[in-house]
Design a protein around this motif. Structure first.
Motif, PDB file in Angstrom:
ATOM      1  N   LEU A   1       0.829  -1.206   0.000  1.00 22.60           N
ATOM      2  CA  LEU A   1       0.000   0.000   0.000  1.00 22.60           C
ATOM      3  C   LEU A   1       0.864   1.258   0.000  1.00 22.60           C
ATOM      4  CD1 LEU A   1      -2.977   0.888   0.100  1.00 22.60           C
ATOM      5  CD2 LEU A   1      -2.807   0.842   2.596  1.00 22.60           C
ATOM      6  N   GLY A   2       1.931   1.243   0.805  1.00 25.58           N
ATOM      7  CA  GLY A   2       2.818   2.403   0.847  1.00 25.58           C
ATOM      8  C   GLY A   2       3.518   2.645  -0.472  1.00 25.58           C
ATOM      9  N   ALA A   3       3.972   1.568  -1.131  1.00 24.63           N
ATOM     10  CA  ALA A   3       4.623   1.721  -2.437  1.00 24.63           C
ATOM     11  C   ALA A   3       3.655   2.282  -3.474  1.00 24.63           C
ATOM     12  CB  ALA A   3       5.167   0.371  -2.904  1.00 24.63           C
ATOM     13  N   LEU A   4       2.389   1.873  -3.402  1.00 25.11           N
ATOM     14  CA  LEU A   4       1.373   2.414  -4.307  1.00 25.11           C
ATOM     15  C   LEU A   4       1.176   3.908  -4.093  1.00 25.11           C
ATOM     16  CD1 LEU A   4      -1.411  -0.327  -4.289  1.00 25.11           C
ATOM     17  CD2 LEU A   4      -0.187   0.498  -6.293  1.00 25.11           C
ATOM     18  N   VAL A   5       1.102   4.325  -2.838  1.00 24.60           N
ATOM     19  CA  VAL A   5       0.912   5.750  -2.531  1.00 24.60           C
ATOM     20  C   VAL A   5       2.061   6.586  -3.086  1.00 24.60           C
ATOM     21  CG1 VAL A   5       0.773   7.462  -0.683  1.00 24.60           C
ATOM     22  CG2 VAL A   5      -0.461   5.309  -0.476  1.00 24.60           C
ATOM     23  N   MET A   6       3.282   6.152  -2.847  1.00 20.06           N
ATOM     24  CA  MET A   6       4.439   6.928  -3.309  1.00 20.06           C
ATOM     25  C   MET A   6       4.534   6.949  -4.828  1.00 20.06           C
ATOM     26  SD  MET A   6       7.473   6.265  -0.524  1.00 20.06           S
ATOM     27  CE  MET A   6       7.413   4.471  -0.549  1.00 20.06           C
TER      28      MET A   6
END
Length: 377
Positions: A362-367
């Motif tokens: 999820l964090g990689a998607l946001v960035m």
């Protein structure tokens, strides 16, 4: 298109993500730690984290090992393989991990899930305690009630309210002082030290029929594997339909694992809160409902993206010549998702594995969504 949808959906959380781009990274105990202060709150992610400075607001930390030796004025939300709290948390404590040990004080409530959970003899909890784990041991002082479920539950300290326990084995140690009632459900008889005291009496609840439980477990296993097949299909479709985008997200995950965990955790918590706040405004109700629907869909995408990232990493390590071929990437992603599914079924650590997989993707998607939007504008 997907990048723009992600950007629109994460618009609420991106100010946090943007601020965290200026994080401070340090090498401590040979491990990289990403830490950032946002207002009075402190966020940290890394392999080994130790918090020794007081936190004026809330503390949110995730890592392989998390030690909190300072005072947290707000809530503490902690996740890791080994979590230890010896400082003071003035509000509530929420934690999950392979082993969680509380030796400090908590001003309100404690909610913990883990493989082994210990509330040490020095611990003092002003509010209530809810614990789910393989091994649960309570030696400290709890002024409210206790709810506990696990393979083995031991109470060996003072409890100001009721104790409700469901376990394979339940024990009361010599220092147990339960001011309320003990209500328990277990196939084994209660083991009670002669010195243990229960003011409100002991009540044993009936156990569900074994055949019914066996049927439920069978259905649960079938449903679990169907869920795994669905996640594998999501990963396959993502790689096949969006090969370039998934490569970029996987690269972000590889290069910034700590930051991905931190931003993913922030997004996981903040987005539903923002959606709920929108429900209180008439014009924001449709947007809030859409955001909640997309939120659950993107949780699945984030989970699958970690599998894709692991598959890409394995290809670059062992099959460099095939690392850019879509067919090989699809196969590697499918195998990685199956491996994650098997790890998620391991007692004690399975829940932690699933949680880390979810917030990392999820964090990689946001960035990556933020980078795509910046490039478009």
């Amino acid at each position: 298109m997907l990048a723009r949808i992600l950007w629109a959906f994460f618009a609420v959380a991106l100010p946090l993500a943007g601020a965290a781009q200026s994080e401070s990274s340090a090498q401590r105990s040979g491990a990289s730690i990403t830490a950032h202060n946002l207002g009075a709150d402190h966020f940290a992610a890394g392999r080994s984290i130790r918090v020794v400075q007081p936190v004026a607001g809330d503390l949110i930390a995730a890592g392989g090992k998390v030690d909190v030796d300072a005072t947290v004025n707000g809530d503490a939300v902690l996740a890791g393989g080994d979590v230890r709290i010896s400082g003071a948390v003035n509000n509530s404590l929420y934690s999950g991990g392979g082993q969680v040990t509380l030796d400090g004080t908590v001003g309100r409530n404690v909610r913990i899930g883990g493989g082994r959970v210990e509330i040490g003899p020095k611990a003092i909890v002003t509010g209530n305690v809810s614990i789910g784990g393989g091994e649960v041991r309570i030696d400290g002082t709890v002024k409210g009630y206790v709810q506990a479920a696990g393979r083995r539950v031991l109470v060996n300290g003072p409890v100001g309210g009721d104790v409700v326990a469901t376990s394979g084995a339940i024990e009361l140690g010599p220092n147990a002082r339960i001011a309320g009632k003990l209500r328990y459900a277990s196939r084994s008889e209660l083991k009670r030290d002669p010195a243990a005291q229960v003011t409100g009496g002991v009540e044993r609840a009936p156990i569900a029929d074994r055949s019914y439980g066996h049927t439920q477990r069978t259905l649960g296993r079938v449903g679990g594997w169907l869920w795994t097949v669905g996640l594998v299909l999501i990963a396959v479709v993502l790689v096949a339909a969006l090969p370039a985008f998934t490569v970029r997200v996987a690269a972000t995950l590889h290069m910034r694992v700590g930051m991905s965990l931190l931003i993913g955790f922030v997004a996981l918590v903040c987005i539903p809160v923002a959606a709920i706040l929108l429900l209180f405004t008439l014009i924001g109700i449709p947007l809030a409902l859409l955001a909640l629907v997309l939120y659950f869909a993107l949780l699945l995408v984030g989970y699958a993206m970690t599998g894709i990232g692991i598959g890409d990493w394995l290809l670059r390590r062992y099959r460099v010549a095939d690392a850019s071929r879509v067919g090989w990437r699809i196969g590697a992603a499918a195998l990685a998702m199956l491996a994650i599914a098997l790890l998620a079924r391991v007692p004690w650590i399975g829940a932690l594995v699933s949680f880390m997989v979810l917030i990392a993707g999820l964090g990689a998607l946001v960035m990556q969504a933020r980078q795509a939007n910046s490039a478009a504008t």
